[in-house]
Write a protein that holds these residues in place. Sequence first.
Motif, PDB file in Angstrom:
ATOM      1  N   GLY A  99      -0.550   0.926   8.999  1.00  0.00           N
ATOM      2  CA  GLY A  99      -0.391   1.486   7.659  1.00  0.00           C
ATOM      3  C   GLY A  99       0.950   2.164   7.492  1.00  0.00           C
ATOM      4  O   GLY A  99       1.889   1.931   8.258  1.00  0.00           O
ATOM      5  N   LYS A 105       2.158   8.728   2.595  1.00  0.00           N
ATOM      6  CA  LYS A 105       0.901   8.747   1.828  1.00  0.00           C
ATOM      7  C   LYS A 105       0.792  10.078   1.058  1.00  0.00           C
ATOM      8  O   LYS A 105       0.352  10.106  -0.097  1.00  0.00           O
ATOM      9  CB  LYS A 105      -0.283   8.565   2.781  1.00  0.00           C
ATOM     10  CG  LYS A 105      -1.648   8.604   2.117  1.00  0.00           C
ATOM     11  CD  LYS A 105      -1.827   7.515   1.070  1.00  0.00           C
ATOM     12  CE  LYS A 105      -3.268   7.346   0.637  1.00  0.00           C
ATOM     13  NZ  LYS A 105      -3.937   8.563   0.230  1.00  0.00           N
ATOM     14  N   THR A 151      -1.883  -4.926   6.063  1.00  0.00           N
ATOM     15  CA  THR A 151      -2.545  -4.192   4.973  1.00  0.00           C
ATOM     16  C   THR A 151      -1.584  -3.174   4.368  1.00  0.00           C
ATOM     17  O   THR A 151      -1.856  -2.606   3.315  1.00  0.00           O
ATOM     18  CB  THR A 151      -3.789  -3.455   5.498  1.00  0.00           C
ATOM     19  OG1 THR A 151      -3.416  -2.694   6.641  1.00  0.00           O
ATOM     20  CG2 THR A 151      -4.885  -4.442   5.882  1.00  0.00           C
ATOM     21  N   GLN A 152      -0.446  -2.958   5.060  1.00  0.00           N
ATOM     22  CA  GLN A 152       0.507  -1.956   4.562  1.00  0.00           C
ATOM     23  C   GLN A 152       1.178  -2.410   3.260  1.00  0.00           C
ATOM     24  O   GLN A 152       1.227  -1.661   2.288  1.00  0.00           O
ATOM     25  CB  GLN A 152       1.579  -1.700   5.632  1.00  0.00           C
ATOM     26  CG  GLN A 152       2.515  -0.576   5.277  1.00  0.00           C
ATOM     27  CD  GLN A 152       3.793  -0.641   6.116  1.00  0.00           C
ATOM     28  OE1 GLN A 152       4.567  -1.588   6.049  1.00  0.00           O
ATOM     29  NE2 GLN A 152       3.994   0.383   6.919  1.00  0.00           N
ATOM     30  N   HIS A 155      -1.076  -2.422   0.179  1.00  0.00           N
ATOM     31  CA  HIS A 155      -1.414  -1.038  -0.193  1.00  0.00           C
ATOM     32  C   HIS A 155      -0.277  -0.416  -1.002  1.00  0.00           C
ATOM     33  O   HIS A 155      -0.475   0.119  -2.092  1.00  0.00           O
ATOM     34  CB  HIS A 155      -1.698  -0.228   1.081  1.00  0.00           C
ATOM     35  CG  HIS A 155      -2.257   1.128   0.823  1.00  0.00           C
ATOM     36  ND1 HIS A 155      -2.297   2.120   1.764  1.00  0.00           N
ATOM     37  CD2 HIS A 155      -2.790   1.686  -0.299  1.00  0.00           C
ATOM     38  CE1 HIS A 155      -2.833   3.205   1.250  1.00  0.00           C
ATOM     39  NE2 HIS A 155      -3.139   2.975  -0.001  1.00  0.00           N
ATOM     40  N   ILE A 156       0.939  -0.529  -0.476  1.00  0.00           N
ATOM     41  CA  ILE A 156       2.099   0.065  -1.153  1.00  0.00           C
ATOM     42  C   ILE A 156       2.352  -0.630  -2.498  1.00  0.00           C
ATOM     43  O   ILE A 156       2.587   0.029  -3.522  1.00  0.00           O
ATOM     44  CB  ILE A 156       3.345  -0.002  -0.239  1.00  0.00           C
ATOM     45  CG1 ILE A 156       3.149   0.957   0.948  1.00  0.00           C
ATOM     46  CG2 ILE A 156       4.621   0.331  -1.015  1.00  0.00           C
ATOM     47  CD1 ILE A 156       4.233   0.903   1.999  1.00  0.00           C
ATOM     48  N   HIS A 158       0.237  -2.156  -4.420  1.00  0.00           N
ATOM     49  CA  HIS A 158      -0.790  -1.819  -5.416  1.00  0.00           C
ATOM     50  C   HIS A 158      -0.686  -0.362  -5.875  1.00  0.00           C
ATOM     51  O   HIS A 158      -0.974  -0.053  -7.034  1.00  0.00           O
ATOM     52  CB  HIS A 158      -2.185  -2.118  -4.864  1.00  0.00           C
ATOM     53  CG  HIS A 158      -2.443  -3.596  -4.718  1.00  0.00           C
ATOM     54  ND1 HIS A 158      -2.220  -4.490  -5.737  1.00  0.00           N
ATOM     55  CD2 HIS A 158      -2.857  -4.339  -3.658  1.00  0.00           C
ATOM     56  CE1 HIS A 158      -2.506  -5.720  -5.326  1.00  0.00           C
ATOM     57  NE2 HIS A 158      -2.873  -5.645  -4.059  1.00  0.00           N
ATOM     58  N   LEU A 159      -0.282   0.526  -4.980  1.00  0.00           N
ATOM     59  CA  LEU A 159      -0.084   1.926  -5.400  1.00  0.00           C
ATOM     60  C   LEU A 159       1.008   1.980  -6.469  1.00  0.00           C
ATOM     61  O   LEU A 159       0.869   2.658  -7.493  1.00  0.00           O
ATOM     62  CB  LEU A 159       0.324   2.800  -4.199  1.00  0.00           C
ATOM     63  CG  LEU A 159      -0.770   3.101  -3.173  1.00  0.00           C
ATOM     64  CD1 LEU A 159      -0.166   3.823  -1.961  1.00  0.00           C
ATOM     65  CD2 LEU A 159      -1.872   3.953  -3.779  1.00  0.00           C
TER      66      LEU A 159
END
Length: 201
Positions: A99, A105, A151-152, A155-156, A158-159
């Motif tokens: 991640g 985060k 998955t990193q 995630h980034i 979509h954020l």
Amino acid sequence: MTRVLLVTSSILGEHGQSNDLARQFERQVRQRSDIQLTHRDVVADDLPHLTLPELSSWQVAPEERSEQQRDLALRSDERLDELLAHDVVVLAVPMYNLGMPSQLKAWFDRILRAGKSFKYTENGPVGLIEGKRAILLGARGGQYAGSELDTQTPHIRHLLGLIGISEFEAVYAEGLNMGDEIKEAALTQAHAEIATLVEAL
Ligand SMILES: Cc1cc2nc3c(=O)[nH]c(=O)nc-3n(C[C@H](O)[C@H](O)[C@H](O)COP(=O)(O)O)c2cc1C
């Protein structure tokens, strides 16, 4: 003038490989008089985890906040204002435990704020930030880009998408812990890709 916010997040300081990618980005930008760069190191920033008192401070109207709530809300206000003052956000990101670093985060936890950077609607969340783009400079010990284990990146992405920043590009230096040959080739290629990317900014 293009305003770029460069966010670094390696815990390894000057030895961090994502910081090396960030330095390459800075070197290229220095050759451009039409780009203004701001550097934000979220590790030096040392933001704590988001907690209920801080979250609650966002729900109180600014003029009604206690002194403590004002201080807590400022953590998000300042970082959001900084993001809003730039056209491009460049995230230099190491992969830690599949991640992002928890410091990054913690930064995202201040940037994603209902009513400020996105809103909930009956069709789901809608981003409120317009006209910005994002670039990820990823440093990884292994090779994951494009695979299910990465998955990193989603995630980034979509954020950022959640707050309206959907223009997204990524440059990776991967396999950095897989031997000198792979490391050197990965860094050389990433440096070249960064140079091309800055030319097109
Ligand atoms: C705590 C920690 C966790 C790591 N986890 C991963 C991982 O899950 N996958 C991977 O490919 N590399 C992993 N690595 C290796 C880093 O991605 C690699 O060293 C990269 O260069 C880190 O970026 P930095 O040098 O900018 O900190 C990890 C390194 C550390 C220190």
